[in-house]
Design a protein around this motif. Structure first.
Motif, PDB file in Angstrom:
ATOM      1  N   ARG A   1      96.982 -63.015  14.858  1.00 28.08           N
ATOM      2  CA  ARG A   1      97.859 -63.403  15.957  1.00 28.08           C
ATOM      3  C   ARG A   1      97.183 -63.441  17.323  1.00 28.08           C
ATOM      4  O   ARG A   1      97.688 -64.117  18.222  1.00 28.08           O
ATOM      5  N   PRO A   2      96.066 -62.750  17.551  1.00 23.29           N
ATOM      6  CA  PRO A   2      95.372 -62.954  18.834  1.00 23.29           C
ATOM      7  C   PRO A   2      94.976 -64.399  19.109  1.00 23.29           C
ATOM      8  O   PRO A   2      94.801 -64.774  20.273  1.00 23.29           O
TER       9      PRO A   2
ATOM     10  N   PHE B   1     102.104 -59.275  19.263  1.00 32.05           N
ATOM     11  CA  PHE B   1     100.758 -58.822  18.894  1.00 32.05           C
ATOM     12  C   PHE B   1     100.746 -57.359  18.439  1.00 32.05           C
ATOM     13  O   PHE B   1      99.674 -56.766  18.325  1.00 32.05           O
ATOM     14  N   LYS B   2     101.921 -56.786  18.200  1.00 34.10           N
ATOM     15  CA  LYS B   2     101.998 -55.364  17.870  1.00 34.10           C
ATOM     16  C   LYS B   2     101.248 -55.038  16.586  1.00 34.10           C
ATOM     17  O   LYS B   2     100.463 -54.085  16.532  1.00 34.10           O
TER      18      LYS B   2
ATOM     19  N   ALA C   1      98.893 -56.757  15.114  1.00 36.88           N
ATOM     20  CA  ALA C   1      97.468 -57.055  15.222  1.00 36.88           C
ATOM     21  C   ALA C   1      96.722 -56.016  16.046  1.00 36.88           C
ATOM     22  O   ALA C   1      95.495 -55.897  15.924  1.00 36.88           O
ATOM     23  N   MET C   2      97.440 -55.254  16.883  1.00 35.11           N
ATOM     24  CA  MET C   2      96.796 -54.298  17.778  1.00 35.11           C
ATOM     25  C   MET C   2      96.789 -52.879  17.227  1.00 35.11           C
ATOM     26  O   MET C   2      96.339 -51.958  17.903  1.00 35.11           O
TER      27      MET C   2
ATOM     28  N   TRP D   1      90.148 -59.681  17.657  1.00 28.13           N
ATOM     29  CA  TRP D   1      90.479 -59.355  19.049  1.00 28.13           C
ATOM     30  C   TRP D   1      89.624 -60.152  20.027  1.00 28.13           C
ATOM     31  O   TRP D   1      90.012 -60.332  21.185  1.00 28.13           O
TER      32      TRP D   1
ATOM     33  N   TYR E   1      90.882 -62.945  22.373  1.00 30.18           N
ATOM     34  CA  TYR E   1      91.462 -62.753  23.700  1.00 30.18           C
ATOM     35  C   TYR E   1      90.489 -63.151  24.815  1.00 30.18           C
ATOM     36  O   TYR E   1      90.917 -63.573  25.891  1.00 30.18           O
TER      37      TYR E   1
END
Length: 286
Positions: A135-136, A184-185, A187-188, A195, A198
């Motif tokens: 999702r990033p 992005f919850k 994915a983080m 990452w 970004y």
């Protein structure tokens, strides 16, 4: 491995990444003058693979029968990397004075960006196939118009109205994503190489903000430039540190390439000797 990515609807878009990186390095290289034959040769070497991938991907979107390669089935945020590849090539062409070639690549990228953007905006089935870990790459939504603003600025010779419109679109999409952290919850939760998706969009947006501030010469533009530039530096520095502390993710111990090269395979034509241990042998060992 390359063949598998070439046939995958997400992996094929990452084949644009090395050519985009090398085109960016070519533009900022202090050792290669943009008016020399070396620059021209390198530009052709890097742009031809991008156009070849364009023919493969864009051709499948509107010529392949069935639903396997339809745009509505395969469209995902990583598909915008094909657009970015054309726009970066356009910028490099404009800087060496090839304005017509730059316009060709710019037109090719922007036309397909409009089609792709509308398709992704409708949230059709293809966009749901992206894993949460990737999702990033949603940040590529504002990377494409940001690169387009820089490309048009290079073609026109100044950051004019068209470049400003693309820059404003990029800022709006950036704010839309920043206001939705829950996206992005998942994915983080744990550091992942994805990452790094970004860093490039934020850096492109910061560069576009710099061009905008130089053209407008206002306090608000200067503040926006400083904020985005600071964010770009912070994100990039943080990713470098996190990558250093998680370097095993880049070269894991169980990597199939290294594990297969370290173990000497046993020829299949040799006979297999099976030994059996009897109770008498066990008593002899003691």
């Amino acid at each position: 491995m390359v063949k598998a990515e070439f046939l995958h609807h997400v992996g094929v878009n990452y084949l644009f990444a090395p050519w985009i990186s090398w085109l960016l390095l070519l533009q900022c290289s202090p050792w290669v003058d943009q008016k020399t034959g070396v620059y021209l040769s390198l530009w052709w070497t890097l742009v031809v693979p991008v156009v070849a991938l364009d023919l493969k991907i864009y051709g499948q979107w509107f010529t392949t029968k069935g639903t396997k390669y339809n745009l509505t089935a395969v469209a995902n945020p990583t598909s915008q990397m094909s657009v970015i590849g054309n726009l970066v090539g356009s910028t490099a062409a404009a800087r060496m004075g090839w304005s017509e070639t730059a316009m060709i690549l710019f037109s090719l990228g922007m036309v397909h960006y409009l089609v792709l953007f509308v398709t992704l905006y409708q949230r059709l089935s293809g966009s749901d196939k992206l894993p949460a870990m990737l999702r990033p790459v949603f940040f590529l939504f504002f990377a494409a118009p940001g690169v387009a603003s820089l490309a048009w600025g290079s073609i026109s010779g100044k950051f004019d109205t068209t470049a400003k419109m693309l820059f404003f679109l990029s800022v709006f999409l950036f704010m839309s994503l920043v206001c939705r952290p829950l996206l992005f919850k998942k994915a983080m939760r744990r550091f992942n190489v994805t990452w790094w998706a970004y860093s490039f969009p934020i850096t492109v947006l910061a560069i576009a903000a710099t061009e905008y501030a130089e053209e407008v010469k206002g306090k608000i533009a200067d503040v926006l430039m400083l904020i985005l530039a600071s964010m770009s530096m912070l994100v990039t520095f943080s990713l470098v540190i996190l990558t250093l502390f998680n370097s095993k993710m880049l070269l894991p111990d169980n990597d199939p390439f290294f594990s297969s090269s370290a173990v000497t395979p046993v020829p299949h034509h040799l006979p297999t000797i099976v030994t059996r241990t009897t109770p008498l042998d066990i008593r002899r060992n003691y």
